[in-house]
Design an enzyme around this catalytic site. Structure first.
Site, short mmCIF file in Angstrom:
data_model
loop_
_atom_site.label_atom_id
_atom_site.label_comp_id
_atom_site.label_asym_id
_atom_site.label_seq_id
_atom_site.Cartn_x
_atom_site.Cartn_y
_atom_site.Cartn_z
N ASP A 37 42.86 2.85 3.27
CA ASP A 37 42.73 3.45 4.96
C ASP A 37 42.98 2.45 5.87
O ASP A 37 42.76 2.69 7.02
CB ASP A 37 40.96 4.06 4.98
N ASP B 39 46.97 9.26 0.58
CA ASP B 39 47.30 8.40 1.76
C ASP B 39 47.92 7.10 1.54
O ASP B 39 48.23 6.36 2.52
CB ASP B 39 45.80 7.95 2.67
N ASP C 231 33.69 16.04 6.46
CA ASP C 231 34.66 15.01 6.76
C ASP C 231 34.09 13.88 7.53
O ASP C 231 34.60 13.00 8.07
CB ASP C 231 35.78 15.56 7.79
#
Length: 335
Positions: free
Chosen positions: A131, A168, A311
């Site tokens: 991330d 990601d 989330d």
């Protein structure tokens, strides 16, 4: 915008996850030229990736929620949650597990899958600098990461499991936050795919989604990460884009990466994009996950994101990864 992946209760039998896809291309590093792709080991063929129905993991947060609601007399709500609990979801593996617990989680699910006669789908999520310092910062060190993949490969040897490699990890490289990350990440991904594929596992790399990078830019990252040695790529993880939009995008990506196959996350795209990414109000549960034979390059529609996992602390949600029961109910009602 970023995808957020924060996990609660790493010792639990199943992991809630949060993973929200970025919509805006950040200023920073640019995608590498496709010519930079390196040779990789032969991939497991897409035709062999999903030979059986998808594995249904027991005792998930959704299953526990439905059982509790039913015991409390909330039969109608329990029936709604059953629409989530009775469907297969991917199993997430990350650095929140000790080696011993990782082995235990894998063995438990492998044994259950054998009894069911189903195909396992795992997600690896422990890439270094995960991330890029965002909400889900973490991951293993460079030195640890490939050994971690070797452990997973050894534990899954002979199972023909599907591995969705590091959500990601590629699409985010074009963000300024990830500047300088590609130089170390791309070789790690190539090596991880080689390790997993050598164990007979079907590997899919990060294909972003139709509202993120262009097909050309995403394909360049995939080529640089060794897509030639993988079974294919995945799109729309934890996002809301309709299947038709994702298939069009994925087809364009596929045409730029050697006509590789792909899978799509449909866990909460039943209403399409509703204007915000975090516990999006109005979002709806997608179609039930299933293998899609005879569908061209599309191998399966999956629930990669666990419907009902928060989330984060937005739009009334609890901490990221925690079970968000009211939101789960809304996902089903909005289906």
């Amino acid at each position: 915008m970023r995808r957020k992946h924060v996990f609660a209760d790493a010792v639990a039998a199943s992991c809630g996850l949060t993973l929200v896809a970025a919509l805006t291309l950040g200023v920073g590093t640019t995608a590498p030229d496709a010519a930079s792709a390196e040779a990789a080991p032969a991939a497991v063929s897409a035709s062999a990736a999903f030979p059986r129905p998808l594995y249904l993991e027991p005792n998930t947060d959704a299953a526990k929620s439905a059982a509790r609601l039913r015991s409390e007399g909330s039969v109608a709500s329990a029936s709604l949650i059953d629409q989530i609990a009775t469907q297969p979801t991917a199993i997430w593996l990350g650095d929140w597990y000790t080696t011993a617990l990782l082995r235990s989680v894998i063995k438990r699910n492998v044994d259950a899958s054998k009894a069911q006669g189903t195909t396992l789908v795992f997600v690896t999520y422990a890439i270094p600098n995960r991330d890029c310092g965002g909400y889900s910062a973490g991951g293993h060190t460079n030195a640890e990461y490939l050994d971690w993949n070797r452990e997973i490969a050894a534990d899954l040897q002979g199972t023909s499991a599907v591995i969705l490699v590091e959500p990601d990890s590629l699409a985010m490289l074009s963000d300024a936050k990830c500047a300088g990350t590609a130089a170390t990440r791309l070789p790690l991904l190539r090596d991880a795919v080689g390790i997993l594929a050598a164990a007979g596992l079907s590997t899919y790399l990060d294909g972003g989604n139709s509202r993120w990078l262009s097909p050309t830019d995403q394909a360049a990252w995939l080529n640089a990460a060794g897509i030639s040695g993988a079974t294919g790529f995945y799109t729309n993880v934890a996002n809301y884009n309709p299947v038709a939009l994702e298939r069009d995008y994925a087809g364009k990506v596929s045409s730029r990466v050697g006509l590789k196959h792909y899978v799509i996350d449909v866990s909460r795209n039943g209403r399409g994009w509703t204007g915000t990414w975090c516990n999006s109000p109005g979002a709806g549960l997608g179609v039930n996950p299933r293998v899609t034979p005879d569908s061209g390059k599309l191998d399966a529609l999956l629930w990669v994101k666990h419907p009902g996992a928060s989330d984060g602390t937005c739009n009334g949600g609890p901490a990221a990864g925690a079970w968000f029961e009211s939101y789960a109910l809304d996902l089903v009602r909005n289906r």
